[in-house]
Design an enzyme around this catalytic site. Sequence first.
Site, mmCIF file in Angstrom:
data_model
loop_
_atom_site.group_PDB
_atom_site.id
_atom_site.type_symbol
_atom_site.label_atom_id
_atom_site.label_comp_id
_atom_site.label_asym_id
_atom_site.label_seq_id
_atom_site.Cartn_x
_atom_site.Cartn_y
_atom_site.Cartn_z
ATOM 1 N N GLY A 182 4.907 -15.025 17.217
ATOM 2 C CA GLY A 182 5.670 -16.350 17.899
ATOM 3 C C GLY A 182 6.543 -15.398 18.673
ATOM 4 O O GLY A 182 7.597 -16.334 19.162
ATOM 5 N N GLU A 240 4.896 -13.856 7.266
ATOM 6 C CA GLU A 240 6.313 -14.889 6.879
ATOM 7 C C GLU A 240 6.337 -14.953 5.586
ATOM 8 O O GLU A 240 7.444 -15.360 5.103
ATOM 9 C CB GLU A 240 5.856 -16.286 7.646
ATOM 10 C CG GLU A 240 6.303 -16.101 9.340
ATOM 11 C CD GLU A 240 5.609 -17.189 10.026
ATOM 12 O OE1 GLU A 240 4.966 -18.094 9.589
ATOM 13 O OE2 GLU A 240 5.216 -17.037 11.267
ATOM 14 N N ASN A 289 -3.370 -21.875 12.769
ATOM 15 C CA ASN A 289 -2.438 -21.839 11.620
ATOM 16 C C ASN A 289 -1.293 -23.053 12.173
ATOM 17 O O ASN A 289 -0.314 -22.373 13.054
ATOM 18 C CB ASN A 289 -1.760 -20.410 11.412
ATOM 19 C CG ASN A 289 -0.802 -20.259 10.238
ATOM 20 O OD1 ASN A 289 -0.487 -21.428 9.681
ATOM 21 N ND2 ASN A 289 -0.189 -19.106 10.273
ATOM 22 N N HIS A 332 0.413 -13.843 4.776
ATOM 23 C CA HIS A 332 0.834 -13.991 5.990
ATOM 24 C C HIS A 332 2.059 -13.217 6.104
ATOM 25 O O HIS A 332 2.851 -13.493 5.169
ATOM 26 C CB HIS A 332 1.073 -15.474 6.467
ATOM 27 C CG HIS A 332 1.449 -15.652 7.769
ATOM 28 N ND1 HIS A 332 2.525 -15.554 8.365
ATOM 29 C CD2 HIS A 332 0.490 -16.066 9.008
ATOM 30 C CE1 HIS A 332 2.816 -15.425 9.837
ATOM 31 N NE2 HIS A 332 1.524 -15.850 10.043
ATOM 32 N N LYS A 348 1.054 -23.772 10.562
ATOM 33 C CA LYS A 348 2.737 -23.372 9.885
ATOM 34 C C LYS A 348 3.160 -24.526 9.392
ATOM 35 O O LYS A 348 2.675 -25.675 8.860
ATOM 36 C CB LYS A 348 3.326 -22.853 10.752
ATOM 37 C CG LYS A 348 2.675 -21.393 11.238
ATOM 38 C CD LYS A 348 3.527 -20.356 11.910
ATOM 39 C CE LYS A 348 2.655 -19.304 12.460
ATOM 40 N NZ LYS A 348 3.490 -18.015 13.020
ATOM 41 N N GLU A 390 -2.151 -8.732 12.305
ATOM 42 C CA GLU A 390 -1.081 -9.506 13.183
ATOM 43 C C GLU A 390 0.113 -8.649 12.873
ATOM 44 O O GLU A 390 0.843 -8.554 11.820
ATOM 45 C CB GLU A 390 -0.669 -10.816 12.079
ATOM 46 C CG GLU A 390 -1.764 -11.746 12.115
ATOM 47 C CD GLU A 390 -1.202 -13.349 12.104
ATOM 48 O OE1 GLU A 390 -1.532 -14.269 13.044
ATOM 49 O OE2 GLU A 390 -0.681 -13.709 11.054
ATOM 50 N N SER A 424 0.914 -14.093 19.057
ATOM 51 C CA SER A 424 0.820 -14.645 20.597
ATOM 52 C C SER A 424 -0.333 -14.624 21.326
ATOM 53 O O SER A 424 -0.517 -14.286 22.559
ATOM 54 C CB SER A 424 1.996 -13.796 21.366
ATOM 55 O OG SER A 424 3.177 -13.844 20.632
HETATM 56 P P1 PGA Z 1 1.535 -17.074 16.926
HETATM 57 O O1 PGA Z 1 1.568 -17.152 15.388
HETATM 58 O O2 PGA Z 1 0.191 -17.461 17.620
HETATM 59 O O3 PGA Z 1 2.482 -18.248 17.035
HETATM 60 O O4 PGA Z 1 2.047 -15.808 17.375
HETATM 61 C C1 PGA Z 1 0.451 -16.340 14.493
HETATM 62 C C2 PGA Z 1 0.265 -16.602 13.263
HETATM 63 O O5 PGA Z 1 1.398 -16.275 12.741
HETATM 64 O O6 PGA Z 1 -0.636 -16.550 12.617
#
Ligand code: PGA
Length: 250
Positions: free
Chosen positions: A175, A101, A8, A99, A10, A169, A213
């Site tokens: 993150g 976010e 992803n 997601h 982003k 997640e 992560s």
């Molecule tokens: P990350 O993000 O691997 O940077 O923790 C995962 C995601 O948001 O899909």
Amino acid sequence: MKKLIVGNWKMNGSMEDARVLIANTINSLDAQKEILKKCEVVVCPPFLHIPAVRHAIYGFPELRFGAQNCSAHEDGAHTGEISASMLRDSSCTYVIVGHSERRTLCKETDEEIGEKVKTALRYDLSPIVCVGETQEEREAGQQQEVVGRQLAAALPKLETYHNLAIAYEPVWAIGSGNAATPQDIQEMHAFIREQLKNYSKAHEDIRILYGGSVKPDNAAVTLSIPNVNGALIGGASLKADSFLAIAKAS
Ligand code: PGA
């Protein structure tokens, strides 16, 4: 069942960055084609970078690509939105839906996410449906209740799910550099696997990914946990080497 390894990207990078990243990802995967025996590898660039990724992947169809979101609506008067039919028309095969976010920053509701899943399936896209609890919800012991509710809203009852996947997640792990513990992952993935029986006869074929992560150094342990059928990777997918090291670990 092949593991599903999804990058992803982003909202990162210029067009040139996307061209370099996809070229590096293709070259690295081409040099380690054995990865493809065990994994399906997918990248999800920002919408504007999809044509460049599509162009680069043209001669390397083993690598798949998708989008990070789609509209719940059919084409029409929805300024600023991108429809599932447009994604299909751009040769996307996957779309990330719900997601955290987007749930937090764009205030997407469970119901809206359910509509997006249905629309994506209507256009033969494979949705990657994200679920997961916040830190406060976990501290209150509500993680299964939250994830159960998110699944109930997102999953229509269908005979087949066109390769739909679930991505667990936990919001606090995204993150942060702090992945969930193997025990927490195992418990939640077993819970999700059990819940899926309520939605589809083909529930055993639905892949459940872990995200939050995931890095090369925790990938082997994470991907060997029962019911972990792949990973959704943010930060570590922005470098071809770390992204494919995760795929290789499976
Ligand atoms: P990350 O993000 O691997 O940077 O923790 C995962 C995601 O948001 O899909």
